[in-house]
Design an enzyme around this catalytic site. Structure first.
Site, mmCIF file in Angstrom:
data_model
loop_
_atom_site.group_PDB
_atom_site.id
_atom_site.type_symbol
_atom_site.label_atom_id
_atom_site.label_comp_id
_atom_site.label_asym_id
_atom_site.label_seq_id
_atom_site.Cartn_x
_atom_site.Cartn_y
_atom_site.Cartn_z
ATOM 1 N N CYS A 109 15.025 -11.675 0.990
ATOM 2 C CA CYS A 109 15.559 -13.030 0.991
ATOM 3 C C CYS A 109 17.074 -13.048 0.799
ATOM 4 O O CYS A 109 17.727 -14.043 1.089
ATOM 5 C CB CYS A 109 14.873 -13.864 -0.092
ATOM 6 N N ARG A 119 -0.176 -1.821 -14.660
ATOM 7 C CA ARG A 119 -0.238 -2.555 -15.936
ATOM 8 C C ARG A 119 -1.683 -2.768 -16.376
ATOM 9 O O ARG A 119 -1.971 -2.810 -17.566
ATOM 10 C CB ARG A 119 0.462 -3.910 -15.809
ATOM 11 N N THR A 159 -10.700 -8.442 3.033
ATOM 12 C CA THR A 159 -10.875 -8.599 4.477
ATOM 13 C C THR A 159 -12.365 -8.548 4.787
ATOM 14 O O THR A 159 -13.192 -8.511 3.866
ATOM 15 C CB THR A 159 -10.177 -7.445 5.232
ATOM 16 N N ILE A 188 -11.282 -3.279 1.534
ATOM 17 C CA ILE A 188 -9.902 -3.442 2.031
ATOM 18 C C ILE A 188 -9.397 -4.854 1.755
ATOM 19 O O ILE A 188 -9.988 -5.838 2.216
ATOM 20 C CB ILE A 188 -9.820 -3.153 3.554
HETATM 21 P P1 FAD Z 1 7.174 -7.394 3.513
HETATM 22 O O1 FAD Z 1 7.902 -7.780 2.281
HETATM 23 O O2 FAD Z 1 7.852 -7.579 4.830
HETATM 24 O O3 FAD Z 1 6.743 -5.881 3.361
HETATM 25 C C1 FAD Z 1 6.000 -5.225 4.338
HETATM 26 C C2 FAD Z 1 6.397 -3.767 4.379
HETATM 27 O O4 FAD Z 1 5.342 -3.038 4.955
HETATM 28 C C3 FAD Z 1 7.615 -3.499 5.246
HETATM 29 O O5 FAD Z 1 8.639 -2.884 4.503
HETATM 30 C C4 FAD Z 1 7.097 -2.581 6.358
HETATM 31 O O6 FAD Z 1 8.011 -1.569 6.705
HETATM 32 C C5 FAD Z 1 5.870 -1.979 5.716
HETATM 33 N N1 FAD Z 1 4.854 -1.568 6.695
HETATM 34 C C6 FAD Z 1 4.328 -2.307 7.701
HETATM 35 N N2 FAD Z 1 3.402 -1.611 8.356
HETATM 36 C C7 FAD Z 1 3.329 -0.398 7.760
HETATM 37 C C8 FAD Z 1 2.547 0.775 8.009
HETATM 38 N N3 FAD Z 1 1.652 0.815 8.984
HETATM 39 N N4 FAD Z 1 2.729 1.839 7.199
HETATM 40 C C9 FAD Z 1 3.631 1.805 6.184
HETATM 41 N N5 FAD Z 1 4.393 0.731 5.917
HETATM 42 C C10 FAD Z 1 4.240 -0.360 6.703
HETATM 43 N N6 FAD Z 1 10.633 -16.028 1.675
HETATM 44 C C11 FAD Z 1 10.837 -17.003 0.766
HETATM 45 O O7 FAD Z 1 9.885 -17.471 0.155
HETATM 46 N N7 FAD Z 1 12.101 -17.450 0.488
HETATM 47 C C12 FAD Z 1 13.199 -16.954 1.130
HETATM 48 O O8 FAD Z 1 14.343 -17.362 0.846
HETATM 49 C C13 FAD Z 1 13.016 -15.947 2.108
HETATM 50 N N8 FAD Z 1 14.064 -15.447 2.783
HETATM 51 C C14 FAD Z 1 13.859 -14.455 3.701
HETATM 52 C C15 FAD Z 1 14.947 -13.951 4.396
HETATM 53 C C16 FAD Z 1 14.773 -12.945 5.337
HETATM 54 C C17 FAD Z 1 15.958 -12.419 6.086
HETATM 55 C C18 FAD Z 1 13.468 -12.426 5.570
HETATM 56 C C19 FAD Z 1 13.258 -11.325 6.566
HETATM 57 C C20 FAD Z 1 12.377 -12.932 4.890
HETATM 58 C C21 FAD Z 1 12.556 -13.956 3.956
HETATM 59 N N9 FAD Z 1 11.468 -14.508 3.266
HETATM 60 C C22 FAD Z 1 11.688 -15.501 2.346
HETATM 61 C C23 FAD Z 1 10.079 -14.084 3.534
HETATM 62 C C24 FAD Z 1 9.606 -13.064 2.531
HETATM 63 O O9 FAD Z 1 10.539 -12.025 2.467
HETATM 64 C C25 FAD Z 1 8.237 -12.555 2.962
HETATM 65 O O10 FAD Z 1 7.348 -13.642 2.984
HETATM 66 C C26 FAD Z 1 7.673 -11.468 2.050
HETATM 67 O O11 FAD Z 1 8.532 -10.375 1.976
HETATM 68 C C27 FAD Z 1 6.296 -11.022 2.555
HETATM 69 O O12 FAD Z 1 5.836 -9.927 1.818
HETATM 70 P P2 FAD Z 1 4.886 -8.844 2.492
HETATM 71 O O13 FAD Z 1 4.576 -7.852 1.432
HETATM 72 O O14 FAD Z 1 3.802 -9.519 3.206
HETATM 73 O O15 FAD Z 1 5.783 -8.166 3.626
#
Ligand code: FAD
Length: 443
Positions: free
Chosen positions: A42, A21, A271, A276
């Site tokens: 979630c 965007r 970082t 990064i």
């Molecule tokens: P993620 O969304 O987990 O994404 C990270 C992605 O990176 C993953 O798909 C992984 O496969 C990929 N990855 C990792 N390492 C590598 C690599 N080396 N190469 C390529 N890909 C890689 N939060 C709330 O606020 N409210 C809720 O109700 C809530 N409910 C939840 C319910 C469940 C069952 C779960 C599991 C989580 C919940 N959360 C909730 C937490 C929320 O989903 C996370 O805080 C959020 O998704 C974090 O985002 P992120 O991008 O850091 O990680």
């Protein structure tokens, strides 16, 4: 400019669309290890019970759809295995074909999330033991339920995911035992608030074991042994004792990590290598209230941080001021929510505080459906600074915690809560809303 993003769900996918965007020309490559991108983590517990019937509804975007719509280069089944900071390249391995290659970057964004903690207990490798992080995890649990029709389950861990799983398993007709090592469920709230949630769990037939952790899992996952010596029969085990940041890439690349393993970032989410960025569950954040480093794995911070990173890459500086930890969970008929710091955290930090507890109705008592809310506000008596708030009840809990979370971010103090002019008609509130009331009682 070429931006490479690691992780394709909350933080990663949001960063990709934000960048597009802001810049029509940027080259944006996103790597996701799994099959799915931008899915609704979630919502996972709610599909297991069928409350969310349609699995497709959890898959918010497809790789093809998102590539076409935002002109991105998304590669799923692609794990980033190393960062070479000198050359500014990442190494990628295709998880299905094993093919390996490198890709260059000008800017690298890490949003790899956090993975469920699994203690080193051999029995946890049994086929009836599950953790829940993504769509394949959910599918496996659902398949197990359908194939084996278990009558009882042990959920280990009484945090948000444990509570949601316990409730959803009960909805499928399973007898659930919930084991929590702490003396209370819901770590972020204080014990007297958690006690209301615990009553609701018991009222719905869950056997609750508090202050006891697992030490062993035996007989192909059918026996859970607790520290107290108690042995629980289990046809199904859900392990939800928390998450650990996915920090291996960052650590191997020599990026600075915090004490608990979160990737360290500055206020612009850079970082220790300024090319990064990192965000989401993988990073250490500053606690918005007390200024201490902490880990708060929630969806709002990941989304907000993605926005900030997108802008920073495009030259606009918005600082991330820290995380408040506003969160909410449904437990059967109850809602429990919290924002900011709890009393027990402040006590641990040695910060003096004052507390008000009130038990108002969610709306005018003479209008049907009014339900009591237990609302607690924690503040500094001298300055009125609001440290945090917690609420539990059947109705109107989300609104009160969100108003107080807004007040905190807006710099209002506890006495200012009296002055908030909030929407009122009998079905919604009272002329003096519970939030106003907390302000009056505090003064
Ligand atoms: P993620 O969304 O987990 O994404 C990270 C992605 O990176 C993953 O798909 C992984 O496969 C990929 N990855 C990792 N390492 C590598 C690599 N080396 N190469 C390529 N890909 C890689 N939060 C709330 O606020 N409210 C809720 O109700 C809530 N409910 C939840 C319910 C469940 C069952 C779960 C599991 C989580 C919940 N959360 C909730 C937490 C929320 O989903 C996370 O805080 C959020 O998704 C974090 O985002 P992120 O991008 O850091 O990680």
């Amino acid at each position: 400019k070429k931006v490479v993003i690691v992780g394709g769900v909350a933080g990663g996918a949001t960063t990709a669309t934000k960048l597009r965007r802001l810049d029509e020309k940027a080259e944006i490559v996103l790597f996701e290890r799994g099959e799915f991108i931008s899915f609704a983590n979630c919502g996972l517990p709610y599909h297991i019970s069928g409350v969310i019937e349609d699995r497709q509804k959890l898959l918010l975007q497809t790789v093809e759809g998102m590539n076409a719509r935002y002109n991105l280069d998304i590669r799923n089944f692609s794990e980033v295995t190393a960062i070479n900071r000198e050359e500014k390249t990442v190494s990628i391995k295709h998880v299905q074909t094993g093919e390996e290659y490198t890709e260059s970057y000008d800017v690298l964004v890490l949003s790899p999330g956090a993975k469920p903690i699994v203690p080193p207990i051999e029995g946890l490798k049994s086929t009836n033991v599950f953790t829940l992080r993504n769509i394949p995890d959910m599918d496996k649990i659902k398949e197990y339920l359908e194939g084996n029709q278990p009558k009882n389950a042990v959920v280990i861990g009484g945090g948000f995911i444990g509570l949601e799983m316990a409730e959803n398993l009960v909805h499928t007709g399973i007898n659930v035992t919930l084991v929590e090592k702490l003396p209370q469920v819901m770590g972020p709230v204080d014990p007297e608030m958690a006690a209301i949630v615990e009553d609701e769990l018991r009222r719905n037939g869950i056997e609750l074991i508090l202050g006891d952790g697992i030490t062993d899992v035996q007989d192909n996952g059918t026996k859970v042994v607790l520290e107290s010596g108690k042995v629980l029969e289990a046809e199904l085990i859900i392990l939800s004792i928390g998450v650990r940041p996915e920090n291996k890439l960052a650590a191997d690349a020599g990026l600075e990590l915090g004490e608990r393993g979160g990737i360290k970032v500055n206020e612009y989410l850079q970082t220790s290598d300024e090319a990064i960025y990192a965000m989401g569950d993988a990073i250490e954040v500053t606690d918005y209230i007390n200024g201490q480093p902490t880990m708060i794995p929630l969806a709002w911070p990941a989304n907000r941080q993605a926005h900030i990173v997108g802008h920073h890459i495009n030259g606009r500086k918005i600082a991330y001021p820290g995380t408040l930890g506003t969160s909410i969970v449904k437990v059967f008929e109850l809602t429990a929510a919290t924002t900011g710091n709890s009393e027990k955290l402040l006590r641990r930090l040695g910060i003096p505080y004052e507390v008000v507890h009130i038990h108002p109705l969610s709306h005018a008592g003479y209008y049907p459906g009014a339900e009591q809310i237990s609302l607690k506000v924690i503040f500094d008596k001298e300055t009125g600074k609001i440290f945090g708030a917690q609420a539990v009840g059947k109705d109107g809990v989300d609104k009160r915690i969100d108003v107080i979370a807004t007040a905190i971010k807006g710099g209002l103090n506890v006495y200012d809560l009296q002055e908030l002019e909030l929407a009122y008609a009998p079905p919604f509130s009272s002329a003096k809303d519970p939030v106003n009331m907390a302000g009056y009682v505090a003064s």
